[in-house]
Design an enzyme around this catalytic site. Sequence first.
Site, short mmCIF file in Angstrom:
data_model
loop_
_atom_site.label_atom_id
_atom_site.label_comp_id
_atom_site.label_asym_id
_atom_site.label_seq_id
_atom_site.Cartn_x
_atom_site.Cartn_y
_atom_site.Cartn_z
N ASN A 7 0.69 -1.15 0.24
CA ASN A 7 0.22 0.06 0.68
C ASN A 7 1.65 1.45 -0.37
OD1 ASN A 7 -1.28 1.95 0.46
ND2 ASN A 7 -2.15 1.34 2.63
N LYS A 9 0.11 3.62 -0.23
CA LYS A 9 -0.38 5.29 0.15
C LYS A 9 -0.32 6.52 -0.54
CE LYS A 9 0.09 3.16 4.89
NZ LYS A 9 -0.26 3.41 5.57
N HIS A 96 -10.17 0.64 4.43
CA HIS A 96 -8.02 1.08 5.05
C HIS A 96 -9.07 1.99 6.17
CE1 HIS A 96 -4.18 2.07 6.85
NE2 HIS A 96 -4.25 1.22 5.36
N GLU A 98 -7.38 4.53 7.67
CA GLU A 98 -6.74 5.61 7.08
C GLU A 98 -8.65 6.24 6.94
OE1 GLU A 98 -3.39 5.44 5.01
OE2 GLU A 98 -1.48 5.23 7.05
N GLY A 174 1.42 2.51 11.41
CA GLY A 174 2.10 3.85 10.80
C GLY A 174 3.14 3.87 12.46
N SER A 214 2.47 -2.32 10.58
CA SER A 214 4.03 -2.04 11.21
C SER A 214 4.58 -3.09 10.65
CB SER A 214 3.79 -1.55 12.85
OG SER A 214 3.71 -0.47 12.96
P1 PGA Z 1 2.11 0.28 7.89
O1 PGA Z 1 0.66 0.56 6.86
O2 PGA Z 1 2.88 -0.60 7.35
O3 PGA Z 1 3.33 1.87 7.74
O4 PGA Z 1 1.76 0.12 9.29
C1 PGA Z 1 0.00 -0.42 7.34
C2 PGA Z 1 -1.09 0.09 6.51
O5 PGA Z 1 -1.96 1.26 6.38
O6 PGA Z 1 -2.00 -0.66 5.69
#
Ligand code: PGA
Length: 252
Positions: A7, A9, A96, A98, A174, A214
Amino acid sequence: MKVVIANLKMNFVTAKECDQYLDTLNVAWKKYKNLDVVNLIVCPSTLFVERFAKKLPDGVILGGQDTFWKARGSFTGETSPESLKDASVKAVICGHSERRFNWHETDEQIECKVAAVIIQGMTAIVCVGETQEEREHEDTATVIAEQVTVALVRVSLEQLPKVIIAYEPRWAIGASITPTTQEIMQIRILIQKIIVKKYGAEALEKTTIIYGGSVTTALMDEVCVHAHMDGVLVGRESGNPLELLKMMDALV
Ligand code: PGA
């Protein structure tokens, strides 16, 4: 089939940045051997989907980060699932955390997205997960059960292979903390129970359940392999194609 989902983003924001990423991935991909056992899905931001469609190495699957559920009409600023399909997108992230958090997407809206993606013949990557607060109140199982149940309302047994369920606890995204192997395994079992109750035991082999939040190469055993997950959804670390390939190797 195991899967690693990148992803990206909103982390690559110019064509030049995308091309640098694609160049690195193309070089690394030439040496990659385990294509028949692990899939790689790369989800760029919508504006660059067509660029990625042209430049991703053969064998890498193009994904989308989000979609609207209506195929056409007066919906200013939205992206049609039909447009994504037309641009060669094969899988789309739905719900997601977010989006749930920043845009207040509801389980019902996410269900509409899942249905729309599947109608277009694409795979729905359904993200579910509890917040820190829900975890503290020991509501994790209730929250996940509700999110999964609603997301699958219009999904038939035959369509189940077109769904990837990603367990992504919001507090681990994150961040620099992850659930324990045991906790992830418990969520896998919970999701499997929901699937069996709705579709019967035969559905289990059609179900893909992955972990996200993460994820790093060093954590692959802990958050994925030992937890018997079918793969990972990767945010920050997906910015480095070499790490993605190492994660794929960890699944072999
Ligand atoms: P991250 O994000 O690996 O940066 O924690 C995972 C995600 O948002 O799918």
